[in-house]
Design a protein around this motif. Structure first.
Motif, PDB file in Angstrom:
ATOM      1  N   ILE A 139       0.835  -1.203   0.000  1.00  0.00           N
ATOM      2  CA  ILE A 139       0.000   0.000   0.000  1.00  0.00           C
ATOM      3  C   ILE A 139       0.871   1.255   0.000  1.00  0.00           C
ATOM      4  CG2 ILE A 139      -1.681   1.311   1.332  1.00  0.00           C
ATOM      5  CD1 ILE A 139      -2.828  -1.351   2.319  1.00  0.00           C
ATOM      6  N   LEU A 140       1.905   1.244   0.824  1.00  0.00           N
ATOM      7  CA  LEU A 140       2.776   2.404   0.903  1.00  0.00           C
ATOM      8  C   LEU A 140       3.573   2.600  -0.381  1.00  0.00           C
ATOM      9  CD1 LEU A 140       4.121   1.964   4.553  1.00  0.00           C
ATOM     10  CD2 LEU A 140       2.469   3.666   3.759  1.00  0.00           C
ATOM     11  N   ILE A 141       4.125   1.504  -0.900  1.00  0.00           N
ATOM     12  CA  ILE A 141       4.961   1.610  -2.096  1.00  0.00           C
ATOM     13  C   ILE A 141       4.125   2.003  -3.307  1.00  0.00           C
ATOM     14  CG2 ILE A 141       6.422   0.267  -3.659  1.00  0.00           C
ATOM     15  CD1 ILE A 141       7.421  -1.260  -1.224  1.00  0.00           C
ATOM     16  N   ARG A 142       2.896   1.556  -3.364  1.00  0.00           N
ATOM     17  CA  ARG A 142       2.033   1.937  -4.490  1.00  0.00           C
ATOM     18  C   ARG A 142       1.819   3.450  -4.529  1.00  0.00           C
ATOM     19  NH1 ARG A 142      -2.402  -0.379  -3.009  1.00  0.00           N
ATOM     20  NH2 ARG A 142      -1.756  -2.454  -3.711  1.00  0.00           N
ATOM     21  N   SER A 143       1.758   4.077  -3.360  1.00  0.00           N
ATOM     22  CA  SER A 143       1.574   5.532  -3.337  1.00  0.00           C
ATOM     23  C   SER A 143       2.847   6.285  -3.702  1.00  0.00           C
ATOM     24  CB  SER A 143       1.102   5.969  -1.941  1.00  0.00           C
ATOM     25  OG  SER A 143       2.108   5.703  -0.978  1.00  0.00           O
ATOM     26  N   LEU A 144       3.994   5.596  -3.687  1.00  0.00           N
ATOM     27  CA  LEU A 144       5.265   6.239  -4.009  1.00  0.00           C
ATOM     28  C   LEU A 144       5.678   6.057  -5.467  1.00  0.00           C
ATOM     29  CD1 LEU A 144       7.311   5.315  -0.809  1.00  0.00           C
ATOM     30  CD2 LEU A 144       6.304   7.530  -1.383  1.00  0.00           C
ATOM     31  N   LEU A 145       4.912   5.323  -6.248  1.00  0.00           N
ATOM     32  CA  LEU A 145       5.251   5.143  -7.653  1.00  0.00           C
ATOM     33  C   LEU A 145       5.209   6.489  -8.382  1.00  0.00           C
ATOM     34  CD1 LEU A 145       3.275   1.868  -8.465  1.00  0.00           C
ATOM     35  CD2 LEU A 145       5.728   2.106  -8.043  1.00  0.00           C
ATOM     36  N   ASP A 146       6.254   6.741  -9.167  1.00  0.00           N
ATOM     37  CA  ASP A 146       6.369   7.983  -9.935  1.00  0.00           C
ATOM     38  C   ASP A 146       6.373   9.221  -9.035  1.00  0.00           C
ATOM     39  OD1 ASP A 146       6.372   6.529 -12.355  1.00  0.00           O
ATOM     40  OD2 ASP A 146       4.177   6.460 -12.328  1.00  0.00           O
ATOM     41  N   HIS A 147       6.907   9.078  -7.835  1.00  0.00           N
ATOM     42  CA  HIS A 147       7.030  10.246  -6.951  1.00  0.00           C
ATOM     43  C   HIS A 147       8.084  11.190  -7.525  1.00  0.00           C
ATOM     44  CE1 HIS A 147       7.745  12.675  -3.335  1.00  0.00           C
ATOM     45  NE2 HIS A 147       6.586  12.217  -2.893  1.00  0.00           N
ATOM     46  N   PRO A 148       7.817  12.477  -7.571  1.00  0.00           N
ATOM     47  CA  PRO A 148       8.739  13.382  -8.275  1.00  0.00           C
ATOM     48  C   PRO A 148      10.033  13.686  -7.526  1.00  0.00           C
ATOM     49  CG  PRO A 148       6.924  14.618  -7.320  1.00  0.00           C
ATOM     50  CD  PRO A 148       6.607  13.171  -7.097  1.00  0.00           C
ATOM     51  N   ALA A 149      10.096  13.462  -6.214  1.00  0.00           N
ATOM     52  CA  ALA A 149      11.275  13.912  -5.463  1.00  0.00           C
ATOM     53  C   ALA A 149      11.891  12.849  -4.571  1.00  0.00           C
ATOM     54  CB  ALA A 149      10.916  15.131  -4.602  1.00  0.00           C
ATOM     55  N   LEU A 150      11.256  11.712  -4.362  1.00  0.00           N
ATOM     56  CA  LEU A 150      11.753  10.719  -3.396  1.00  0.00           C
ATOM     57  C   LEU A 150      13.092  10.145  -3.847  1.00  0.00           C
ATOM     58  CD1 LEU A 150      10.956   9.249  -0.755  1.00  0.00           C
ATOM     59  CD2 LEU A 150      10.105   7.387  -2.211  1.00  0.00           C
ATOM     60  N   GLU A 151      14.073  10.180  -2.926  1.00  0.00           N
ATOM     61  CA  GLU A 151      15.410   9.661  -3.204  1.00  0.00           C
ATOM     62  C   GLU A 151      15.832   8.550  -2.248  1.00  0.00           C
ATOM     63  OE1 GLU A 151      18.093  12.920  -3.090  1.00  0.00           O
ATOM     64  OE2 GLU A 151      17.236  13.919  -4.858  1.00  0.00           O
ATOM     65  N   GLU A 152      15.225   8.465  -1.086  1.00  0.00           N
ATOM     66  CA  GLU A 152      15.622   7.457  -0.100  1.00  0.00           C
ATOM     67  C   GLU A 152      14.385   6.876   0.566  1.00  0.00           C
ATOM     68  OE1 GLU A 152      18.295   6.994   4.018  1.00  0.00           O
ATOM     69  OE2 GLU A 152      18.382   8.832   2.807  1.00  0.00           O
ATOM     70  N   LEU A 153      14.354   5.542   0.646  1.00  0.00           N
ATOM     71  CA  LEU A 153      13.242   4.826   1.284  1.00  0.00           C
ATOM     72  C   LEU A 153      13.831   3.814   2.251  1.00  0.00           C
ATOM     73  CD1 LEU A 153      10.240   4.103   1.567  1.00  0.00           C
ATOM     74  CD2 LEU A 153      10.529   2.515  -0.354  1.00  0.00           C
ATOM     75  N   ASP A 154      13.391   3.868   3.493  1.00  0.00           N
ATOM     76  CA  ASP A 154      13.888   2.983   4.543  1.00  0.00           C
ATOM     77  C   ASP A 154      12.700   2.316   5.220  1.00  0.00           C
ATOM     78  OD1 ASP A 154      15.174   1.651   6.550  1.00  0.00           O
ATOM     79  OD2 ASP A 154      16.181   3.396   7.403  1.00  0.00           O
ATOM     80  N   LEU A 155      12.580   1.007   5.024  1.00  0.00           N
ATOM     81  CA  LEU A 155      11.531   0.209   5.661  1.00  0.00           C
ATOM     82  C   LEU A 155      12.150  -0.915   6.495  1.00  0.00           C
ATOM     83  CD1 LEU A 155       9.005  -0.102   2.675  1.00  0.00           C
ATOM     84  CD2 LEU A 155       8.896   1.480   4.605  1.00  0.00           C
ATOM     85  N   SER A 156      13.266  -0.636   7.114  1.00  0.00           N
ATOM     86  CA  SER A 156      13.977  -1.659   7.870  1.00  0.00           C
ATOM     87  C   SER A 156      13.279  -1.961   9.194  1.00  0.00           C
ATOM     88  CB  SER A 156      15.412  -1.199   8.131  1.00  0.00           C
ATOM     89  OG  SER A 156      15.416   0.034   8.828  1.00  0.00           O
ATOM     90  N   HIS A 157      13.632  -3.158   9.738  1.00  0.00           N
ATOM     91  CA  HIS A 157      13.119  -3.614  11.037  1.00  0.00           C
ATOM     92  C   HIS A 157      11.595  -3.729  11.021  1.00  0.00           C
ATOM     93  CE1 HIS A 157      17.178  -2.906  12.490  1.00  0.00           C
ATOM     94  NE2 HIS A 157      17.107  -1.670  12.038  1.00  0.00           N
ATOM     95  N   ASN A 158      11.078  -4.382   9.979  1.00  0.00           N
ATOM     96  CA  ASN A 158       9.649  -4.617   9.862  1.00  0.00           C
ATOM     97  C   ASN A 158       9.414  -6.100   9.556  1.00  0.00           C
ATOM     98  OD1 ASN A 158       8.197  -1.971  10.205  1.00  0.00           O
ATOM     99  ND2 ASN A 158       9.592  -1.363   8.569  1.00  0.00           N
ATOM    100  N   LEU A 159       8.262  -6.415   8.998  1.00  0.00           N
ATOM    101  CA  LEU A 159       7.881  -7.799   8.701  1.00  0.00           C
ATOM    102  C   LEU A 159       7.639  -7.987   7.213  1.00  0.00           C
ATOM    103  CD1 LEU A 159       5.350  -8.299  11.667  1.00  0.00           C
ATOM    104  CD2 LEU A 159       7.785  -8.883  11.609  1.00  0.00           C
ATOM    105  N   ILE A 160       8.416  -7.344   6.385  1.00  0.00           N
ATOM    106  CA  ILE A 160       8.226  -7.392   4.934  1.00  0.00           C
ATOM    107  C   ILE A 160       8.846  -8.664   4.389  1.00  0.00           C
ATOM    108  CG2 ILE A 160       8.671  -6.198   2.762  1.00  0.00           C
ATOM    109  CD1 ILE A 160       8.845  -3.607   4.341  1.00  0.00           C
ATOM    110  N   GLY A 161       8.082  -9.368   3.547  1.00  0.00           N
ATOM    111  CA  GLY A 161       8.559 -10.599   2.927  1.00  0.00           C
ATOM    112  C   GLY A 161       8.817 -10.417   1.440  1.00  0.00           C
ATOM    113  N   ASP A 162       8.708 -11.527   0.701  1.00  0.00           N
ATOM    114  CA  ASP A 162       9.032 -11.493  -0.716  1.00  0.00           C
ATOM    115  C   ASP A 162       8.042 -10.653  -1.520  1.00  0.00           C
ATOM    116  OD1 ASP A 162      11.129 -13.095  -0.138  1.00  0.00           O
ATOM    117  OD2 ASP A 162      10.160 -14.970  -0.749  1.00  0.00           O
ATOM    118  N   ARG A 163       6.766 -10.676  -1.144  1.00  0.00           N
ATOM    119  CA  ARG A 163       5.788  -9.886  -1.882  1.00  0.00           C
ATOM    120  C   ARG A 163       6.060  -8.394  -1.729  1.00  0.00           C
ATOM    121  NH1 ARG A 163       1.046 -10.158   0.299  1.00  0.00           N
ATOM    122  NH2 ARG A 163      -0.096  -9.553  -1.583  1.00  0.00           N
TER     123      ARG A 163
END
Length: 437
Positions: A298-322
């Protein structure tokens, strides 16, 4: 009139008595010392009496200086100092600063109290020394370098962060935060919020066995765990570039509960809409918030084609292969430079891969070494005893030994090898695989 007549008489009598005493003392001394040579007698001229005002002149000439180190002849301060003192004392009701001379402005700023309301000082005072005093009074430890070297920016960013950290949904008035926007919108460029308080959970009423037909009363008594929504706040911060969030509670002590660290779906959807609408955002961090695959997508879908985003940090979570696949898609639909997925559940041990074909690709030695390292990291612990993948780091290891360490029959179909020890003569189109450079 009587007093004026008596006073000169007394003064004349006193002078005559003093003259007679002097003459008698002089005669006594002459008789005791014997005959003295005759000297011409000099009669002093009669002193002119100054009248009854002579005593007043003597009293006027006498001075008594007190032994006070703070004593000064400048009893009355300068008019300029009096005006500056008046401006400082009434600055909250009548702020006067821009109309003064530069040297007078500095004197006023040096004497202003750091406790003045922000409605008065936010858009009027730009002096860094004043805001430094405000920061040091509230926070003993201040790292101004983390806030662009500006004390005013440090004050407003940390002040706004403290308001968000202590906001209690359904209890705190949102106007406490939103009313600050007109004063801090031009100075806040980064927000680091490491605490989001949940709503206050009131004790549930004991069940008396009587429910309505719809049965919705019991559901309404269950409080929601949604936290403060940042949408309205971030929309008003026109210069926000960095957003660092942690959905949790600090210093909970014996009141620890797992639901205090819950990042709900309502929080996720609201945050996704917030970062999508913030076109100036360059860095977004969401760590230690129990973000799973669905919420990450959900979060990454909102960041698609973001005009200024240069760094994304989602560490220390429960993210898997999907969630990792969604992040991989983001790489080709953004200007992302830094992606951090540390301490998640991405790329678990692969026990099903038996064949990989990378023929007709200009991988090069570095790419082939990295590929073999990734295959090696995917092995189970018992299979790693065979050795390390071939490459410049281990030039003496035989390639056949490395192939036996690959999972399953992967070594049978591997089309690239970078080991210089074992003769390897590719034929056909595979000759283009090795980059001579």
């Amino acid at each position: 009139m009587q007093e004026t007549l008596v006073t000169p008489t007394l003064s004349v009598l006193s002078r005559s008595s003093i003259t007679m005493q002097d003459r008698s003392s002089t005669a006594g001394q002459a008789s005791s010392t014997g005959p003295q040579p005759s000297r011409p007698s000099v009669i002093p001229p009669p002193s002119k009496s100054k009248g009854w005002k002579s005593g007043a002149n003597v009293r006027r000439m006498r001075r008594i200086i007190a032994e006070d180190p703070e004593w000064s002849l400048a009893i009355v301060p300068l008019l300029t100092e009096l005006c500056i003192q008046h401006i400082v004392e009434n600055f909250q009701n009548n702020p006067i600063l821009k109309q003064l001379l530069p040297e007078h402005q500095q004197k006023v700023l040096n004497h202003l109290s750091p406790d003045l309301p922000l409605t008065v000082t936010a858009n009027l005072i730009d002096d860094e020394n004043y805001w430094r005093r405000c920061c040091m009074q509230r926070w003993p430890v201040c790292h101004v370098a983390r806030h662009g070297g500006s004390w005013k920016r440090l004050f407003f960013e940390r002040h706004l962060e403290n308001l968000i950290k202590h906001f209690i949904p359904s209890t705190t008035d949102p106007a406490v935060i939103l009313d600050l926007l007109p004063f801090c919108r031009n100075y806040v460029r980064r927000l680091r919020v490491d605490q989001f308080l949940p709503p206050v959970q009131l004790p549930l009423q004991p069940w008396n066995g009587e429910l309505s037909d719809s049965g919705s009363e019991a559901e309404m008594e269950q409080p929601t765990g949604d936290h403060y929504q940042l949408r309205d706040l971030v929309a008003g911060l026109s210069h926000l570039e960095e957003l660092d969030l942690v959905y949790g509670v600090k210093d909970c002590g014996m009141n620890f509960e797992w639901n205090l660290f819950l990042f709900t779906y309502q929080d996720c959807h609201s945050l996704a809409a917030t970062i999508k609408a913030c076109h100036t955002l360059k860095t977004f961090r969401l760590t230690r918030s129990k973000v799973d695959d669905d919420k990450a997508r959900i979060l990454i879908r909102s960041l698609l084609d973001h005009p200024a985003l240069e760094e994304l940090d989602l560490s220390h979570n429960l993210i898997g292969d999907r969630g990792a696949r969604a992040a991989a898609k983001l790489l080709s639909h953004s200007h992302l430079r830094v992606l951090t997925l540390a301490n998640n559940q991405v790329l678990t041990v692969n026990t099903t891969l038996t064949s990989i074909n990378l023929s007709c690709n200009h991988i090069g030695l570095d790419g082939g070494k990295q590929l073999l390292e990734e295959c090696y990291m995917g092995l189970e612990g018992g299979d790693r005893d065979h050795g390390y993948p071939c490459g410049p780091a281990h030039p003496t290891s035989p390639c056949s030994q490395h192939k036996r360490s690959l999972p399953g029959a992967l070594h049978e179909s591997l089309s690239f090898c970078g080991c210089p020890q074992e003769p390897h003569q590719p034929t056909g189109p595979q000759e283009d695989l090795i980059d001579p450079g």
